[in-house]
Design a protein around this motif. Structure first.
Motif, PDB file in Angstrom:
ATOM      1  N   VAL A  20       0.804  -1.232   0.000  1.00 43.13           N
ATOM      2  CA  VAL A  20       0.000   0.000   0.000  1.00 43.13           C
ATOM      3  C   VAL A  20       0.835   1.279   0.000  1.00 43.13           C
ATOM      4  O   VAL A  20       0.316   2.351  -0.320  1.00 43.13           O
ATOM      5  N   CYS A  21       2.107   1.188   0.371  1.00 51.23           N
ATOM      6  CA  CYS A  21       2.931   2.404   0.487  1.00 51.23           C
ATOM      7  C   CYS A  21       2.949   3.155  -0.850  1.00 51.23           C
ATOM      8  O   CYS A  21       3.366   2.609  -1.872  1.00 51.23           O
ATOM      9  N   PRO A  22       2.497   4.406  -0.870  1.00 55.67           N
ATOM     10  CA  PRO A  22       2.394   5.115  -2.154  1.00 55.67           C
ATOM     11  C   PRO A  22       3.715   5.677  -2.668  1.00 55.67           C
ATOM     12  O   PRO A  22       3.769   6.230  -3.761  1.00 55.67           O
ATOM     13  N   THR A  23       4.793   5.564  -1.859  1.00 60.34           N
ATOM     14  CA  THR A  23       6.050   6.182  -2.279  1.00 60.34           C
ATOM     15  C   THR A  23       7.186   5.164  -2.426  1.00 60.34           C
ATOM     16  O   THR A  23       8.330   5.557  -2.626  1.00 60.34           O
ATOM     17  N   GLY A  24       6.876   3.893  -2.298  1.00 56.68           N
ATOM     18  CA  GLY A  24       7.923   2.871  -2.423  1.00 56.68           C
ATOM     19  C   GLY A  24       8.945   2.948  -1.303  1.00 56.68           C
ATOM     20  O   GLY A  24      10.125   2.652  -1.505  1.00 56.68           O
ATOM     21  N   ALA A  25       8.489   3.340  -0.115  1.00 60.61           N
ATOM     22  CA  ALA A  25       9.432   3.526   1.007  1.00 60.61           C
ATOM     23  C   ALA A  25       9.757   2.224   1.730  1.00 60.61           C
ATOM     24  O   ALA A  25      10.635   2.198   2.586  1.00 60.61           O
ATOM     25  N   ILE A  26       9.033   1.157   1.401  1.00 61.78           N
ATOM     26  CA  ILE A  26       9.248  -0.110   2.123  1.00 61.78           C
ATOM     27  C   ILE A  26       9.790  -1.147   1.147  1.00 61.78           C
ATOM     28  O   ILE A  26       9.174  -1.424   0.120  1.00 61.78           O
ATOM     29  N   ASP A  27      10.940  -1.710   1.480  1.00 58.29           N
ATOM     30  CA  ASP A  27      11.607  -2.683   0.607  1.00 58.29           C
ATOM     31  C   ASP A  27      11.360  -4.092   1.111  1.00 58.29           C
ATOM     32  O   ASP A  27      11.515  -4.354   2.303  1.00 58.29           O
ATOM     33  N   VAL A  28      11.032  -4.995   0.218  1.00 55.75           N
ATOM     34  CA  VAL A  28      10.905  -6.409   0.590  1.00 55.75           C
ATOM     35  C   VAL A  28      11.986  -7.161  -0.174  1.00 55.75           C
ATOM     36  O   VAL A  28      12.044  -7.070  -1.406  1.00 55.75           O
ATOM     37  N   ARG A  29      12.866  -7.861   0.572  1.00 50.77           N
ATOM     38  CA  ARG A  29      13.921  -8.632  -0.094  1.00 50.77           C
ATOM     39  C   ARG A  29      13.805 -10.089   0.345  1.00 50.77           C
ATOM     40  O   ARG A  29      13.633 -10.355   1.539  1.00 50.77           O
ATOM     41  N   ILE A  30      13.908 -10.987  -0.610  1.00 48.29           N
ATOM     42  CA  ILE A  30      13.857 -12.406  -0.259  1.00 48.29           C
ATOM     43  C   ILE A  30      15.180 -13.039  -0.646  1.00 48.29           C
ATOM     44  O   ILE A  30      15.622 -12.923  -1.797  1.00 48.29           O
ATOM     45  N   GLY A  31      15.837 -13.635   0.352  1.00 45.94           N
ATOM     46  CA  GLY A  31      17.129 -14.255   0.097  1.00 45.94           C
ATOM     47  C   GLY A  31      17.204 -15.595   0.792  1.00 45.94           C
ATOM     48  O   GLY A  31      16.196 -16.115   1.287  1.00 45.94           O
ATOM     49  N   ALA A  32      18.424 -16.128   0.849  1.00 43.56           N
ATOM     50  CA  ALA A  32      18.613 -17.445   1.453  1.00 43.56           C
ATOM     51  C   ALA A  32      18.189 -17.440   2.923  1.00 43.56           C
ATOM     52  O   ALA A  32      17.718 -18.440   3.455  1.00 43.56           O
ATOM     53  N   GLY A  33      18.350 -16.295   3.582  1.00 40.94           N
ATOM     54  CA  GLY A  33      18.020 -16.227   5.017  1.00 40.94           C
ATOM     55  C   GLY A  33      16.544 -15.982   5.285  1.00 40.94           C
ATOM     56  O   GLY A  33      16.131 -15.891   6.436  1.00 40.94           O
ATOM     57  N   GLY A  34      15.740 -15.828   4.273  1.00 43.58           N
ATOM     58  CA  GLY A  34      14.318 -15.555   4.467  1.00 43.58           C
ATOM     59  C   GLY A  34      13.939 -14.209   3.890  1.00 43.58           C
ATOM     60  O   GLY A  34      14.592 -13.707   2.982  1.00 43.58           O
ATOM     61  N   MET A  35      12.891 -13.592   4.468  1.00 39.93           N
ATOM     62  CA  MET A  35      12.416 -12.311   3.951  1.00 39.93           C
ATOM     63  C   MET A  35      12.886 -11.178   4.855  1.00 39.93           C
ATOM     64  O   MET A  35      12.867 -11.309   6.079  1.00 39.93           O
ATOM     65  N   GLU A  36      13.294 -10.075   4.246  1.00 34.77           N
ATOM     66  CA  GLU A  36      13.672  -8.890   5.022  1.00 34.77           C
ATOM     67  C   GLU A  36      12.793  -7.739   4.587  1.00 34.77           C
ATOM     68  O   GLU A  36      12.589  -7.527   3.388  1.00 34.77           O
ATOM     69  N   LEU A  37      12.246  -7.015   5.579  1.00 35.18           N
ATOM     70  CA  LEU A  37      11.448  -5.821   5.272  1.00 35.18           C
ATOM     71  C   LEU A  37      12.150  -4.626   5.864  1.00 35.18           C
ATOM     72  O   LEU A  37      12.371  -4.552   7.075  1.00 35.18           O
ATOM     73  N   GLU A  38      12.511  -3.695   4.988  1.00 32.22           N
ATOM     74  CA  GLU A  38      13.158  -2.454   5.429  1.00 32.22           C
ATOM     75  C   GLU A  38      12.247  -1.274   5.133  1.00 32.22           C
ATOM     76  O   GLU A  38      11.536  -1.308   4.136  1.00 32.22           O
ATOM     77  N   PRO A  39      12.185  -0.267   6.000  1.00 32.72           N
ATOM     78  CA  PRO A  39      13.119   0.043   7.084  1.00 32.72           C
ATOM     79  C   PRO A  39      12.733  -0.554   8.429  1.00 32.72           C
ATOM     80  O   PRO A  39      13.231  -0.094   9.459  1.00 32.72           O
ATOM     81  N   TRP A  40      11.890  -1.575   8.465  1.00 32.73           N
ATOM     82  CA  TRP A  40      11.447  -2.090   9.779  1.00 32.73           C
ATOM     83  C   TRP A  40      12.457  -3.039  10.408  1.00 32.73           C
ATOM     84  O   TRP A  40      12.242  -3.491  11.532  1.00 32.73           O
ATOM     85  N   CYS A  41      13.510  -3.416   9.690  1.00 28.30           N
ATOM     86  CA  CYS A  41      14.477  -4.418  10.157  1.00 28.30           C
ATOM     87  C   CYS A  41      13.764  -5.720  10.498  1.00 28.30           C
ATOM     88  O   CYS A  41      14.172  -6.454  11.417  1.00 28.30           O
ATOM     89  N   ALA A  42      12.677  -6.018   9.815  1.00 29.87           N
ATOM     90  CA  ALA A  42      11.930  -7.250  10.097  1.00 29.87           C
ATOM     91  C   ALA A  42      12.563  -8.415   9.334  1.00 29.87           C
ATOM     92  O   ALA A  42      12.925  -8.277   8.168  1.00 29.87           O
ATOM     93  N   ARG A  43      12.731  -9.537  10.019  1.00 29.96           N
ATOM     94  CA  ARG A  43      13.257 -10.755   9.391  1.00 29.96           C
ATOM     95  C   ARG A  43      12.215 -11.848   9.560  1.00 29.96           C
ATOM     96  O   ARG A  43      11.812 -12.138  10.680  1.00 29.96           O
ATOM     97  N   VAL A  44      11.793 -12.438   8.461  1.00 31.39           N
ATOM     98  CA  VAL A  44      10.719 -13.430   8.530  1.00 31.39           C
ATOM     99  C   VAL A  44      11.163 -14.696   7.814  1.00 31.39           C
ATOM    100  O   VAL A  44      11.674 -14.642   6.690  1.00 31.39           O
ATOM    101  N   GLU A  45      10.938 -15.822   8.472  1.00 29.98           N
ATOM    102  CA  GLU A  45      11.306 -17.107   7.883  1.00 29.98           C
ATOM    103  C   GLU A  45      10.384 -17.423   6.700  1.00 29.98           C
ATOM    104  O   GLU A  45       9.207 -17.059   6.729  1.00 29.98           O
ATOM    105  N   MET A  46      10.921 -18.078   5.674  1.00 32.08           N
ATOM    106  CA  MET A  46      10.101 -18.419   4.514  1.00 32.08           C
ATOM    107  C   MET A  46       9.916 -19.939   4.433  1.00 32.08           C
ATOM    108  O   MET A  46      10.819 -20.705   4.788  1.00 32.08           O
TER     109      MET A  46
END
Ligand code: SF4
Ligand code: FES
Length: 251
Positions: free
Chosen positions: A175-201
């Motif tokens: 929903v973020c209208p400015t693209g301020a939140i990044d979602v990255r999926i890597g070997a370690g799981g999912m990362e959401l920035e700028p929340w420093c959230a780490r989520v297992e996949m």
């Protein structure tokens, strides 16, 4: 039904509808940034302003929160409204100069530069509050909220720590209208920035690809909303398995 006019067009509002909701139903364009039909309106960006005349008095109001009333005369595109919107967009561009999405949106409305100084050239957030509302009203998690006042105001997690409750639904980024939140999926799981959230996949039982956030899938499974087969295989392997059954009759 409540009759009123938008840009001299007679329209009718359903009970409880705002001017913006009626305008959208009739295909009348009003720019918005902090509005999403799925969550409570908060009216922070002010971009949806319109001129509303009632009892001979005209006021500039935010259409996302202004209730449709009988006899109201709304104008969405007067010179005064356009001039105010341009200033608002300039202020937003100065607030979030790093947001390409915002720059593109503003350019679409004819604003490509800002006269206002920027505090943080890296910032992409316009403090619209959409991520917070979607997190609390839809994900029912409440991992993010506003902190501080005035120029220090920001959207963040409790105590600026990685949020334990984040399920990785990524609705905030959606929903973020400015693209301020990044979602990255890597070997370690999912990362959401700028929340420093780490989520297992969840990893696909067939190909090993990580394809869905584990906490979210577990919750859906508990509620009986996903089948065990959906939990086990990624969409590609699930499709292959389905095709195999169709062609060979064997799982
Ligand atoms: S991160 Fe995005 S959705 Fe959240 S307040 Fe900032 S601009 Fe709005
Ligand atoms: S969309 Fe109405 S104030 Fe932002």
């Amino acid at each position: 039904m409540t009759p009123f006019t938008i840009n001299n067009l007679p329209v009718e509002a359903e009970p409880g509808e705002t001017v913006l909701q009626v305008a959208r139903r009739y295909g009348i364009e009003i720019p918005t940034l902090c509005y999403h039909e799925a969550v409570t309106a908060y009216a922070s960006c002010r971009l949806c302003i319109v001129a509303a005349t009632e009892g001979g008095r005209t006021r500039i109001v935010t259409s996302c929160t202004y209730p449709a009333r009988e006899g109201l005369e709304v104008h969405t595109d007067t010179e005064a409204v356009r001039a105010l919107r341009r200033v608002l967009l300039e202020l937003l561009l100065a607030e979030a100069p790093a947001s390409e999405q915002l720059r593109e949106y503003a350019a679409g409305l004819g604003v490509t530069t800002t006269r206002f100084p920027s505090e943080d050239p890296e910032n992409k957030c316009i403090l619209c509050g959409l991520c917070e509302r979607v997190c609390s009203e839809h994900a029912h998690v409440g991992s993010i909220s506003f902190a501080h006042r005035g120029p220090r105001r920001k959207m963040t997690t409790p105590f600026d720590e990685p949020p334990d409750q984040c399920k990785g639904c990524t609705a905030c980024a959606y929903v973020c209208p400015t693209g301020a939140i990044d979602v990255r999926i890597g070997a370690g799981g999912m990362e959401l920035e700028p929340w420093c959230a780490r989520v297992e996949m969840v990893a696909c039982a067939e190909c090993g690809m990580r394809f869905a956030p584990a906490p979210e899938m577990e919750e859906l499974a508990e509620k009986g909303k996903v089948e065990p087969a959906v939990m086990a295989l990624c969409p590609i392997c699930r499709r292959k398995a389905h095709a195999r059954v169709l062609l060979t009759g064997k799982a």
